[in-house]
Write an enzyme that holds these catalytic residues in place. Structure first.
Site, short mmCIF file in Angstrom:
data_model
loop_
_atom_site.label_atom_id
_atom_site.label_comp_id
_atom_site.label_asym_id
_atom_site.label_seq_id
_atom_site.Cartn_x
_atom_site.Cartn_y
_atom_site.Cartn_z
N ALA A 15 0.86 -1.13 0.03
CA ALA A 15 -0.14 0.07 -0.12
C ALA A 15 0.78 1.30 0.11
CB ALA A 15 -1.10 -0.21 1.30
N HIS A 16 2.17 1.21 -0.15
CA HIS A 16 3.13 2.21 -0.19
C HIS A 16 2.71 3.07 -1.45
CE1 HIS A 16 5.65 1.06 3.62
NE2 HIS A 16 4.78 0.09 3.31
N HIS B 277 9.09 -5.30 2.03
CA HIS B 277 8.71 -4.69 0.77
C HIS B 277 9.89 -4.87 -0.33
CE1 HIS B 277 4.91 -3.41 2.25
NE2 HIS B 277 5.64 -3.06 3.55
N ASN C 175 4.48 -11.17 3.94
CA ASN C 175 3.54 -10.25 3.61
C ASN C 175 4.23 -8.98 2.89
OD1 ASN C 175 1.95 -11.01 6.34
ND2 ASN C 175 0.71 -10.99 4.22
N ASP D 140 0.86 -4.33 13.31
CA ASP D 140 0.80 -4.00 11.97
C ASP D 140 -0.32 -3.01 12.14
OD1 ASP D 140 1.94 -2.65 9.68
OD2 ASP D 140 0.78 -4.13 8.35
N GLY E 4 -2.58 -2.96 6.32
CA GLY E 4 -2.37 -3.09 7.79
C GLY E 4 -3.40 -3.78 8.46
#
Length: 409
Positions: free
Chosen positions: A144-145, A199, A223, A278, A311
């Site tokens: 989601a960044h 990530h 994840n 998270d 999250g």
């Protein structure tokens, strides 16, 4: 009138490591004594138990408030940090996801100002976790960044942010395949910052080189990864196989399926697992759409209109139950993943239930029969202050709050 430091309380509970009845006396913010106590020998599902309060090294916000919000205020930080006791946490790492340099600067300065304004916040914030911006730009791996803010490692930028934070950045997640990452890792580790890999789409040799350079953690292993992956090798199995890397896991029932959770715990072993919430900025909010994100009826939080998780909506309590019921950890092993193991990773004194230690503890019910959840939080003591846990339902009357979610870009 007694001063706050003279307030005395005492509890009689079962000790989480031994199961024996124990009486703890607390004076002010310190455990004054720990003594054997009398109690019924047969264990009941309603017996109170005691353990150290949790450390959550990855929490992004609450009630629609993101630590990454460019309009974050000191009052919001104070409110969120103090509210973590309702989920059993005494120490947290406010976590910032990928954002512009300006937004990062505002965020870490605001955390620093909140710590300086309130000693309770200064005590509760063990340090800041930067999750980005030096991560993979690839879809899936990026999660989601925001793509627009992803960049290569920049030591000058990091030093600027560290100075703005008052030296409070203790943990940083990055992708080791980015240009300059290995040298950045070496410099960060030499400065006392813990480096985590996350990530990332890195291959095995790059991941092993990052570990050799000093990286010590895999951030939410399993994840922050693309959905289509090679069977093997891939970044999950490569990191699981590196014994020098601990792994943080989000065991909320959504981020990892039961079989994957069980396999990752077995691969890393119980002593190298760190449980994190998270917690999303939408944590403690009811189902619905909130700007770019959404909470579905099961509690899963996603980037609205996509399958990408954004999250969690759960605290550490849910993860403890998953680790015991799904991964087969004992009560003591599960609690260590949220207490001694994160403290050890960050090089801090280990939280214990011993005289002279800070009075940070949780009281809970423990039912090992499988009839009820194995762990049910009752109340939390943070530096001598008790907080009752509201069960069941949405905590903090969150549904009545006016929710404003701002972009991180």
């Amino acid at each position: 009138m007694k001063s706050e430091t003279e307030v005395v309380s005492a509890i009689t509970t079962r000790h989480f490591e031994t199961g024996r009845w124990t009486r703890l006396t607390i004076r002010g913010g310190t455990i004054e004594s720990v003594d054997p106590a009398e109690g019924p020998e047969p264990v009941s599902g309603s017996d109170p138990w005691v353990a150290p309060a949790f450390w959550d090294i990855q929490t992004n916000g609450r009630w629609g408030i993101s630590f990454s919000d460019p309009a974050l205020t000191v009052d919001q930080v104070v409110e969120i940090v103090l509210a973590q006791a309702e989920w059993g946490a005494a120490r947290i790492c406010p976590t910032f996801i990928t954002a512009s340099a300006e937004n990062f600067r505002h965020g870490v300065q605001t955390i620093a100002a909140a710590c300086e304004s309130d000693p309770r916040v200064a005590s509760g914030v063990v340090g800041i976790h930067l999750e980005g911006p030096f991560i993979s730009e690839l879809d899936g791996y990026r999660g989601a960044h925001p793509l627009s803010a992803v960049r290569d490692p920049d030591w000058d930028l990091f030093q600027e942010l560290q100075e703005a934070s008052g030296g409070r950045i203790v943990l940083m997640t990055l992708a080791p395949e980015r240009p300059g990452a290995l040298e950045f890792i070496r410099k960060a580790v030499a400065s006392g910052v813990v480096i985590a890999l996350g990530h990332t789409a890195a291959d095995g040799p790059t991941l092993r080189a990052a570990a050799a350079a000093g990286a010590r953690l895999s951030t939410h292993l399993g994840n922050g990864i693309a959905s289509p992956l090679a069977r093997h090798p891939n970044p999950i199995w490569e990191q699981a196989a590196i014994d020098s890397l601990d792994a943080s896991l989000i065991a909320d029932g959504h981020h990892l399926d039961p079989a994957t959770l069980r396999v990752l715990v077995r691969a890393k072993t119980a002593g190298r697992v760190i449980l994190v919430s998270d917690a999303s900025p939408l944590a403690a909010l009811p189902p619905g759409r909130y700007g770019e994100w959404a909470v579905d009826p099961s509690g899963k939080i996603v980037v609205a209109g996509t399958p990408y998780l954004a999250g969690s909506n759960q605290g550490i309590e849910v993860g403890l139950n998953q680790l015991m019921e799904t991964a087969g950890l004992s009560l003591a092993e599960a609690i260590a993943t949220a207490t001694t193991q994160p403290a050890r990773l960050l090089g801090r004194p280990l939280p214990t239930l011993t005289a002279g230690q800070a009075a940070n503890l949780v009281v809970f019910e423990h039912d090992a029969r499988g009839v009820e959840p194995a762990f049910k939080l009752i109340r939390t003591c943070v530096d001598g202050r008790w907080t009752e846990v509201n069960q069941p339902g949405v905590k903090d009357d969150a549904a009545k709050r006016s929710v404003q979610i701002s972009s991180n870009t």
